[in-house]
Design an enzyme around this catalytic site. Structure first.
Site, PDB file in Angstrom:
ATOM      1  N   GLU A 266       0.835  -1.210   0.000  1.00 36.02           N
ATOM      2  CA  GLU A 266       0.000   0.000   0.000  1.00 36.02           C
ATOM      3  C   GLU A 266       0.867   1.256   0.000  1.00 36.02           C
ATOM      4  O   GLU A 266       0.487   2.279  -0.562  1.00 36.02           O
ATOM      5  CB  GLU A 266      -0.972  -0.005   1.184  1.00 36.02           C
ATOM      6  CG  GLU A 266      -1.898  -1.229   1.272  1.00 36.02           C
ATOM      7  CD  GLU A 266      -2.710  -1.513   0.012  1.00 36.02           C
ATOM      8  OE1 GLU A 266      -2.952  -0.576  -0.770  1.00 36.02           O
ATOM      9  OE2 GLU A 266      -3.081  -2.690  -0.197  1.00 36.02           O
ATOM     10  N   HIS A 269       1.387   2.134  -3.569  1.00 35.59           N
ATOM     11  CA  HIS A 269       0.232   2.865  -4.119  1.00 35.59           C
ATOM     12  C   HIS A 269       0.241   4.314  -3.634  1.00 35.59           C
ATOM     13  O   HIS A 269       0.056   5.251  -4.409  1.00 35.59           O
ATOM     14  CB  HIS A 269      -1.079   2.214  -3.648  1.00 35.59           C
ATOM     15  CG  HIS A 269      -1.469   0.972  -4.400  1.00 35.59           C
ATOM     16  ND1 HIS A 269      -1.642   0.939  -5.759  1.00 35.59           N
ATOM     17  CD2 HIS A 269      -1.763  -0.284  -3.960  1.00 35.59           C
ATOM     18  CE1 HIS A 269      -2.009  -0.292  -6.134  1.00 35.59           C
ATOM     19  NE2 HIS A 269      -2.086  -1.048  -5.058  1.00 35.59           N
TER      20      HIS A 269
END
Lengths: 497, 497
Positions: A266, A269
């Site tokens: 994450e 991202h």
């Protein structure tokens, strides 16, 4: 950056749409992280209402005529053209979807989500099958409205990944499948990466694991004043704005690499969103250009950086400090645990090597569903058959099989292939960097994480949605999706070690 | 409940406005509880954009004509009339405010809030004074646009409390001021409620205090599946919907009654929202009718129930279990600590007896500001003078004086008097219940919290915004705001003990 007066006017008007998107993003984040169960009915309706309102504003004559006027401007720079491109694409998609269909999809998927959660808990596919049937029906209707060249699936793929066609995916997998099979077979027989690591069973204290994740993010220079780390059952990243990007992870109490690599994934991202040019704030360019490119960033950090020996070495002191039990293992043990290859029925627990087989399976089933060539009730068996064929394991329950993923309940058919796209592109970027003497592994060794982030910013991030995914790849990497590099990478790492 | 077809159609259309309100509420909650600092610029614009969008939709010919049509329907029941009343009021207010003014107030207050936070941290009024000057200017402009009978302040009061006039507030305080003064003087000389309790200095572990708050809420049967308890610098309640109501508190590490009574206070607000008739979900009736009535609910639980001997006795085992140090004190010690009277420069730390003097001071200053009869730079001195006059203490810093409250930075001039209104109405409700042989103190003794909640539901909560505040009081208590009862209550508790 934005000089044309019509574009400037357009961007001013666009702020309203951006604000609605921001609100929806926050509602989505809150759903997963905070919302008490009782709030779901009201929340579902709020999201559906705001979605149709956004559609109306986007398609209002006032807005579309301004976009049209902007499209006719001459001498637009790349960014201004990007704005026009993204808005024209949004308008052309939204124009084709009747508001009633949009509302029905939104409402149906809210209900389907709850049914899926129930079905999964009770391991009872029949509780979900009716909903899935309706979602397939609505998805076919959606594909028909959107239009396509060859088959309905094209229309849905394009929604998630601009310009991606079923043929592209077929081509990618026809190269990947035999090559991956060969490598997996080799790894399984060799047992260097395929073994039972005692670290899988080591239990951790959740508060201590939180400290590990925090310090790993510190090391990666995650900007806490522009982001958060929270807990959710399914880890995700949510970019509420260029200066508020939130990630989540989960804590199961054992097999700590799951929690850790969710964070690193994450983080990839989030870093994409956080490094978009600040001039794009609140414009149509203010987000990663597509799911596939986005996934390339998360996979780059999770697998290529995160599961490397150098990264293992870098974070070992953090693990030793907080988890304690890792002190009984040397860096090589931990590296092999991170890079473990082990066929699993569950996609989200899959290693990077077997992962793409999970996507292939879903891609094949989705294609059949969209063509209407399969009875929903036959799906679970077919799923299990394919799993056995590709990875030699047969799910023992629906929960381990057809009910494991949330995507179909969200009516996100056509989404899965972007995961494999991300894996491929991550390897392309790796090859591009190493080929240009930018040695990421040495930089990790030297703790120069910032240099890697800066490089990715220049290569991909700063452009936001300026260029189409395929154009961006051609411009920055010299070619479009190419599955060759991930196989090279796998061979180097798993065969040539 | 809603039978008229035009009303039903109107409520269907209203859902869009409700959804935007829901989104704004969530953004507000998130601002205080979660948002990283970096997100504030984008968030501020999102809120301003959605506010003007809501205004446009409310005032659109499509919507207003439907409201007009609904207003002309015959034989509407009370709830249907309530819907029409609330919407007509909203429309008539919003019609008078130019969108540009609304946007400017929203943007200015975002900036002012940050300036206030800075000024407070640095104890430097000059960092905030320019912003306050602008807010006063915008508030006067707002009052002029809204119109008023006697003075500009009337217009702002009415925004926060439908039907409340400056004269009402003047009348209330002319009764309260001399009577409160007398009681406070008595208490201060007597030293039963005015003393240094060692409990003020006892330090607590935050995790343990969280347990206390959780168990007190359990005891009060707070529905965790329809609400949350979080942390924020300034405790508040946010009703995102009838089934998602969130409260906050803070943890300072000492003087545990502050954290505890914040929870009980916000519980009172939350219970009002949670007990509104479920048929009103997503309608204009789906919230407490006014700030004053809302505050009556929080104050009822915080002061009348919460600071009673019976409640102290009820929760003592919870305190003893988690805090430990309370075991060294008997129930009487803890009760006197809860009911402590001590003039403080800080409103939020004030006891129930001196509290209304803080409001009187603010009311008088706001009125002067709105009339343009005071120079902003003279405010801090005037504040301190009044504080000395009313409570015999002089703030030692801006932080303890003029910079202590967030309200003015939010452009919420006219808000403070609703706090005193709440105090008064809470005492009216107490008198009403006791007078009708509904003995709340006995019920607390018997742990029958649910019966008290049920009673308040029938008396006030279930109606939501159906009736105007003054009408609701007349209908349910037999009279409008009456400051007599709070003085009776104070005398009984603090003089007649």
């Amino acid at each position: 950056m934005f000089e044309n007066e019509v574009i400037k006017d357009l961007l001013k008007k666009y702020k309203r749409l951006w604000a609605l998107g921001h609100a929806r993003a926050l509602m989505g984040w809150d759903n997963e992280v905070n919302m008490p169960r009782g709030g779901s009915e009201e929340r579902g309706i709020a999201i559906a209402e705001i979605s149709t309102l956004s559609q109306e504003i986007l398609l209002s004559p006032e807005f579309t005529s301004l976009v049209e006027k902007a499209s006719k401007q001459e001498d637009l720079n790349d960014y201004e053209e990007g704005v026009v491109r993204v808005l024209n694409r949004d308008i052309s998609i939204m124009k084709k979807i009747p508001p009633s269909l949009l509302y029905e999809i939104s409402e149906t998927s809210q209900r389907a989500f709850h049914a899926w959660r129930d079905a999964r808990e009770k391991n009872d596919f029949s509780l979900f099958s009716k909903h899935l049937e309706k979602i397939v029906k609505l998805s076919i209707e959606l594909a028909e409205k959107l239009g396509y060249e060859k088959e309905p699936y094209d229309a849905l793929l394009d929604l998630f990944e601009e310009g991606l066609r079923t043929d592209d995916v077929v081509n990618i997998f026809s190269y990947l499948k035999p090559n991956m099979k060969k490598i997996v077979d080799k790894v399984l027989s060799e047992k260097y990466y395929y073994f039972d690591s005692p670290l899988e069973k080591e239990r951790y204290d959740i508060e201590k694991m939180k400290q590990v994740n925090k310090e790993v993010l510190d090391l990666l220079e995650f900007p806490w004043d522009r982001g958060r780390l929270d807990i959710s059952p399914h880890p995700f990243t949510n970019g509420l704005g260029l200066n508020d990007v939130r990630i989540t992870t989960r804590y199961e109490g054992f097999d700590f690499k799951r929690s850790l690599f969710s964070v690193v994934h994450e983080f990839g991202h989030a870093t994409y969103e956080l490094q978009i040019d600040q001039n794009f704030k609140m414009t149509p360019l203010a987000s990663g250009v597509s799911l596939g490119i986005h996934e390339s960033q998360s996979r780059f950090w999770e697998n290529i950086i995160g599961r490397s020996k150098q990264f293992t070495e870098l974070i070992k002191p953090i693990l030793d400090k907080h988890l304690g039990f890792t002190r009984n293992y040397d860096t090589e043990d931990i590296y092999r645990y991170f890079a473990l290859v082990k066929p699993s029925p569950i996609r989200t627990e899959a290693d990077e090597l077997t992962y793409n087989f999970h996507i292939l399976l879903r891609f094949e089933l989705e294609r059949l569903m969209l063509k209407g060539e399969i009875n929903i009730n036959d799906l679970p068996e077919l799923w299990n058959d394919k799993m056995e064929e590709y990875l030699g394991i047969r799910p023992k329950s629906y929960k381990e099989g057809i009910l494991q993923d949330v995507h179909w309940s969200h009516a996100d058919l056509g989404y899965f292939p972007t995961y494999t796209l991300g894996n491929i592109v991550a390897a392309q970027i790796r090859e591009h960097l190493l080929g240009n003497n930018f040695n990421i592994y040495e930089l990790v060794n030297e703790k120069r994480i910032r240099d890697i982030k800066e490089k990715l910013k220049e290569l991909i991030h700063k452009y936001g949605s300026t260029y189409r995914p395929k154009d961006l790849l051609r411009k920055q990497l010299g070619e479009e999706y190419n599955p060759k590099y991930i196989i090279d990478y796998f061979e180097e790492k798993y065969v040539g070690h």
